[in-house]
Design an enzyme around this catalytic site. Structure first.
Site, PDB file in Angstrom:
ATOM      1  N   ASP A  18     -12.752 -48.604 -25.519  1.00 21.56           N
ATOM      2  CA  ASP A  18     -13.394 -49.772 -25.893  1.00 21.56           C
ATOM      3  C   ASP A  18     -13.410 -51.214 -24.877  1.00 21.56           C
ATOM      4  OD1 ASP A  18     -14.500 -48.239 -27.636  1.00 21.56           O
ATOM      5  OD2 ASP A  18     -14.112 -48.868 -29.444  1.00 21.56           O
ATOM      6  N   ASP A  57     -17.791 -47.315 -28.084  1.00 14.78           N
ATOM      7  CA  ASP A  57     -17.833 -47.852 -29.378  1.00 14.78           C
ATOM      8  C   ASP A  57     -19.703 -47.538 -29.357  1.00 14.78           C
ATOM      9  OD1 ASP A  57     -17.118 -47.647 -31.944  1.00 14.78           O
ATOM     10  OD2 ASP A  57     -17.055 -50.060 -32.211  1.00 14.78           O
ATOM     11  N   HIS A  59     -22.803 -47.776 -31.623  1.00 16.26           N
ATOM     12  CA  HIS A  59     -23.689 -47.899 -33.038  1.00 16.26           C
ATOM     13  C   HIS A  59     -25.264 -47.662 -33.410  1.00 16.26           C
ATOM     14  CE1 HIS A  59     -19.331 -48.093 -34.856  1.00 16.26           C
ATOM     15  NE2 HIS A  59     -18.704 -49.619 -34.555  1.00 16.26           N
ATOM     16  N   SER A  65     -20.428 -50.064 -41.045  1.00 17.73           N
ATOM     17  CA  SER A  65     -19.040 -50.480 -40.144  1.00 17.73           C
ATOM     18  C   SER A  65     -19.654 -52.221 -40.330  1.00 17.73           C
ATOM     19  CB  SER A  65     -19.032 -50.095 -38.983  1.00 17.73           C
ATOM     20  OG  SER A  65     -17.866 -51.258 -37.721  1.00 17.73           O
ATOM     21  N   HIS A  76     -21.194 -55.017 -33.945  1.00 21.61           N
ATOM     22  CA  HIS A  76     -20.817 -54.748 -32.285  1.00 21.61           C
ATOM     23  C   HIS A  76     -21.252 -53.532 -32.118  1.00 21.61           C
ATOM     24  CE1 HIS A  76     -17.713 -53.046 -35.324  1.00 21.61           C
ATOM     25  NE2 HIS A  76     -18.062 -51.829 -33.637  1.00 21.61           N
ATOM     26  N   LYS A 103     -18.352 -42.667 -29.564  1.00 24.72           N
ATOM     27  CA  LYS A 103     -17.993 -42.521 -30.862  1.00 24.72           C
ATOM     28  C   LYS A 103     -18.894 -43.465 -31.794  1.00 24.72           C
ATOM     29  CE  LYS A 103     -14.245 -45.771 -30.353  1.00 24.72           C
ATOM     30  NZ  LYS A 103     -14.311 -46.945 -32.072  1.00 24.72           N
ATOM     31  N   GLU A 110     -17.171 -44.202 -40.370  1.00 21.04           N
ATOM     32  CA  GLU A 110     -16.508 -44.682 -39.229  1.00 21.04           C
ATOM     33  C   GLU A 110     -15.676 -44.349 -38.214  1.00 21.04           C
ATOM     34  OE1 GLU A 110     -15.761 -47.503 -37.260  1.00 21.04           O
ATOM     35  OE2 GLU A 110     -15.800 -48.769 -39.017  1.00 21.04           O
ATOM     36  N   ALA A 143      -9.632 -52.504 -30.294  1.00 23.28           N
ATOM     37  CA  ALA A 143      -8.452 -53.112 -30.250  1.00 23.28           C
ATOM     38  C   ALA A 143      -7.150 -52.470 -30.638  1.00 23.28           C
ATOM     39  CB  ALA A 143      -8.415 -53.911 -31.696  1.00 23.28           C
ATOM     40  N   CYS A 147      -8.978 -49.046 -32.675  1.00 22.37           N
ATOM     41  CA  CYS A 147      -9.309 -48.106 -32.120  1.00 22.37           C
ATOM     42  C   CYS A 147      -8.465 -47.669 -30.641  1.00 22.37           C
ATOM     43  CB  CYS A 147     -10.247 -47.880 -30.732  1.00 22.37           C
ATOM     44  SG  CYS A 147     -11.957 -48.177 -32.442  1.00 22.37           S
TER      45      CYS A 147
HETATM   46  C1  VGL Z   1     -13.105 -51.324 -32.938  1.00 19.21           C
HETATM   47  C2  VGL Z   1     -13.268 -52.435 -34.987  1.00 19.21           C
HETATM   48  C3  VGL Z   1     -14.643 -51.661 -35.183  1.00 19.21           C
HETATM   49  C4  VGL Z   1     -12.346 -50.726 -32.298  1.00 19.21           C
HETATM   50  C5  VGL Z   1     -14.758 -50.337 -33.540  1.00 19.21           C
HETATM   51  O1  VGL Z   1     -12.827 -50.728 -30.826  1.00 19.21           O
HETATM   52  O2  VGL Z   1     -11.183 -51.213 -32.251  1.00 19.21           O
HETATM   53  N1  VGL Z   1     -12.686 -51.961 -34.010  1.00 19.21           N
HETATM   54  N2  VGL Z   1     -15.489 -50.273 -34.787  1.00 19.21           N
HETATM   55 ZN    ZN Z   2     -16.804 -50.420 -33.907  1.00 17.22          ZN
END
Ligand code: VGL
Ligand code: ZN
Length: 192
Positions: A18, A57, A59, A65, A76, A103, A110, A143, A147
Site C-alpha cells: 500500500d 488497497d 476500493h 470501510s 481512500h 484487495k 474489510e 500502514a 496492512c
Molecule cells: C489500510 C486503513 C484502511 C492500510 C487500508 O493499508 O494499512 N489502512 N485501509
Molecule cells: Zn482501505
C-alpha cells in the site's frame, strides 16, 4: 565459490504494501510516508534481482470501510483515482501485473491483509509465491499497524519466513506503530 547477491536471494521476494498516494499525501496520509517511500526505492535499487510484489488497497466508492457507510476511515484508494495509485517513484518497479495484488474490492469486506488480495489472473499471493519457490519475504509499506501487520502475520502463519524493514514503514499512530512492531517481533517476525 562466491555467490552473487541474486543467487543468494533466490528464495526471497520483497512485498511492498500500500505505498499509494492516499496513504502518502492524501486522505489517510501516514507519518513517515515520504521517508518510507524513499528508502523503499533505495532498497529496490540496491537489490536488482529481488522479485517485487506490490499490494494495492483498491476500493469501490461505496466501500464499507468508509465513514459514509459506517466504517472507520475517510474515503481512500478508490478505484481509478490518483489516491489509489502506487507512488510514481516506485511505479516503474511494479512492472509485472502477475505480481500486483488488489484487495478491498468487495464493498462489504474489510481486507487489511495483502494475503487476501488477488492478481489480475485471480491468483493469491501465497499461490504465486509458491509457484516462484519463494519461502522468505521481506515486507515494507503502509500502514504498520494495519496492512503491513496483517499481511506479515498471515504470511508467517502460512509458513513463510518474514522480515519487516523497519525503516521502510509509515503509520497512523506512533504508539500503535511501536506496539505493533513489538508484538510482531514476539510472534516471530524479524525486524531488519
Ligand atoms: C489500510 C486503513 C484502511 C492500510 C487500508 O493499508 O494499512 N489502512 N485501509
Ligand atoms: Zn482501505
Amino acid at each position: 565459490m562466491t555467490l552473487t547477491k541474486t543467487a543468494m536471494m533466490k528464495d526471497t521476494a520483497l512485498v511492498v504494501v500500500d505505498m499509494l498516494y492516499d496513504f502518502i499525501d492524501g486522505s489517510l496520509a501516514c507519518q513517515g510516508a515520504d521517508e518510507a517511500v524513499a528508502r523503499t526505492l533505495e532498497y529496490i535499487k540496491a537489490h536488482p534481482g529481488l522479485p517485487r510484489i506490490f499490494i494495492m488497497d483498491h476500493h469501490p466508492a461505496n466501500h464499507s470501510s468508509f465513514a459514509a457507510q459506517g466504517g472507520p476511515w475517510p474515503p481512500h484508494c478508490v478505484q481509478g483515482t490518483r489516491g489509489g495509485e502506487i507512488h510514481e517513484s516506485l511505479a516503474p518497479y511494479a512492472d509485472d501485473e502477475g505480481l500486483i495484488f488488489y484487495k478491498g474490492e468487495d464493498p462489504a469486506v474489510e481486507q487489511y491483509s495483502g494475503f487476501e488480495g488477488r492478481n489480475e489472473a485471480g491468483q493469491s499471493m501465497a499461490e504465486v509465491l509458491r509457484l516462484m519457490e519463494i519461502s522468505r519475504v521481506i515486507v515494507c509499506g503502509i500502514a504498520t499497524e494495519y496492512c503491513v501487520r496483517n499481511t506479515s502475520e498471515d504470511l508467517l502463519k502460512d509458513g513463510f519466513k518474514v522480515t519487516v524493514l523497519k525503516d521502510c514503514l509509515a503509520w497512523v499512530d506512533p504508539e500503535g506503530h511501536r506496539q505493533a512492531l513489538l508484538e510482531m517481533e514476539k510472534e516471530g517476525i524479524r525486524l531488519s
